[in-house]
Design a protein around this motif. Structure first.
Motif, PDB file in Angstrom:
ATOM      1  N   ILE A 188       0.846  -1.192   0.000  1.00 15.92           N
ATOM      2  CA  ILE A 188       0.000   0.000   0.000  1.00 15.92           C
ATOM      3  C   ILE A 188       0.883   1.243   0.000  1.00 15.92           C
ATOM      4  O   ILE A 188       1.920   1.267   0.661  1.00 15.92           O
ATOM      5  N   ILE A 189       0.457   2.245  -0.751  1.00  9.58           N
ATOM      6  CA  ILE A 189       1.106   3.557  -0.715  1.00  9.58           C
ATOM      7  C   ILE A 189       0.098   4.563  -0.170  1.00  9.58           C
ATOM      8  O   ILE A 189      -1.029   4.646  -0.666  1.00  9.58           O
ATOM      9  N   LYS A 190       0.485   5.285   0.857  1.00  5.15           N
ATOM     10  CA  LYS A 190      -0.425   6.284   1.408  1.00  5.15           C
ATOM     11  C   LYS A 190       0.332   7.573   1.701  1.00  5.15           C
ATOM     12  O   LYS A 190       1.576   7.609   1.690  1.00  5.15           O
ATOM     13  N   GLY A 191      -0.388   8.632   1.968  1.00  4.87           N
ATOM     14  CA  GLY A 191       0.227   9.903   2.297  1.00  4.87           C
ATOM     15  C   GLY A 191      -0.820  10.960   2.534  1.00  4.87           C
ATOM     16  O   GLY A 191      -2.027  10.700   2.486  1.00  4.87           O
ATOM     17  N   ILE A 192      -0.361  12.186   2.784  1.00  6.88           N
ATOM     18  CA  ILE A 192      -1.228  13.344   2.975  1.00  6.88           C
ATOM     19  C   ILE A 192      -0.714  14.461   2.078  1.00  6.88           C
ATOM     20  O   ILE A 192       0.492  14.728   2.032  1.00  6.88           O
ATOM     21  N   VAL A 193      -1.622  15.112   1.368  1.00  7.24           N
ATOM     22  CA  VAL A 193      -1.243  16.203   0.477  1.00  7.24           C
ATOM     23  C   VAL A 193      -1.806  17.509   1.037  1.00  7.24           C
ATOM     24  O   VAL A 193      -3.014  17.629   1.278  1.00  7.24           O
ATOM     25  N   ASN A 265       3.762  13.844   4.563  1.00 10.29           N
ATOM     26  CA  ASN A 265       3.073  15.041   4.116  1.00 10.29           C
ATOM     27  C   ASN A 265       3.766  15.613   2.880  1.00 10.29           C
ATOM     28  O   ASN A 265       4.934  15.967   2.921  1.00 10.29           O
ATOM     29  N   GLN A 266       3.004  15.719   1.801  1.00  7.75           N
ATOM     30  CA  GLN A 266       3.505  16.281   0.550  1.00  7.75           C
ATOM     31  C   GLN A 266       2.798  17.606   0.281  1.00  7.75           C
ATOM     32  O   GLN A 266       1.582  17.710   0.422  1.00  7.75           O
TER      33      GLN A 266
END
Length: 268
Positions: A188-193, A265-266
């Protein structure tokens, strides 16, 4: 002496019977696997998308025709808002279902008629093609080893599944596009933009072979892309075209099977 011989013979018979039963019990256990089935969503540009799930079914390869489908669903028919199933949230459709081990070719997702889409505050019925009434067949092609537990994830791609009929802006069809992955065999790839200005919707996408797998950010900027095989990828963050923001590419994102790769965070 004769009594001793008879006693020994009787004990041997009992021991042999118990051993045979034990072997049979072990054989029965070793011929089954356990599966869990969850549903999640790669959202689209709608306020809500409601889908009624009636059942989840599987079929052994011992039945080559359309007979032999068995229900493994855990709950009564239920309507899910697919847009609630984002950012790592999923709905459990089948739990700890014990099935024969061996090759599992398909899972069947049976949908009802209580389906609708909400766009710009207006609710429209989602028409389901008659061909799907018997259930949507999802290719699995997984060999289930005896004694193991497998977690299958059904990733509903709303953007591709909700189709507006030609020549009409208020006539929607539900043509489900669903990716099936196994947790042990994918990552899984996850993140926050975070965007400036805030609140801009962003599409996170990854190219897997010739297929583009994507997920939109939710209201908090979170995204999660499921079912990515192990490897190194480039993740593209594409903001809404009307925002004036530029896309961002994150290279060399390493994915491992059974693991979550967090991009943190991106900013855009």
């Amino acid at each position: 002496m004769k009594n001793n011989v008879r006693l020994l013979s009787l004990l041997l018979m009992v021991f042999t019977t118990l051993s045979f039963q034990s072997c049979n019990d072990n054989d029965d256990t070793e011929k089954t696997a356990t599966i869990n089935v969850r549903m999640t969503d790669a959202p689209g540009d709608y306020d809500a998308v409601y889908v009624e799930v009636l059942d989840v079914m599987i079929k052994s390869d011992a039945n080559p025709d359309e007979t032999g489908w068995v229900s493994i669903g855990t709950a009564a028919p239920q309507v899910y808002n697919l847009l609630d199933l984002t950012g790592g949230v999923s709905a459990l459709l089948a739990s700890d279902a014990v099935i024969p081990s061996g090759h599992l070719g398909q899972i069947r997702l049976v949908l009802g008629d209580d389906n609708s889409v909400v766009k710009d505050g207006v609710t429209y019925p989602l028409k389901t093609p008659s061909a799907q009434q018997s259930g949507l067949k999802l290719l699995v092609n997984k060999n289930l080893e005896a004694g193991y537990t497998y977690d299958f994830l059904l990733d509903f791609d709303v953007e591709k599944s909700v189709v507006v009929q030609a020549g009409s802006s208020d006539n929607f069809n539900l043509n489900p596009v669903i990716r099936v992955s196994t947790v042990a065999n994918s990552g899984i790839i996850k993140g926050i933009v975070t965007t400036t200005p805030p609140g801009v919707q962003v599409l996170a996408s990854v190219k897997v072979n010739e297929e583009v797998v994507s997920a939109y950010t939710d209201a908090e900027g979170k995204f999660q892309i499921n079912g990515i095989p192990a490897g190194a990828y480039s993740v593209t963050l594409t903001p809404d075209a009307t925002s004036g923001l530029q896309p961002k590419i994150i290279d060399n994102v390493i994915v491992q099977n059974g693991q979550v790769t967090d991009l943190g965070n991106q900013s855009l």
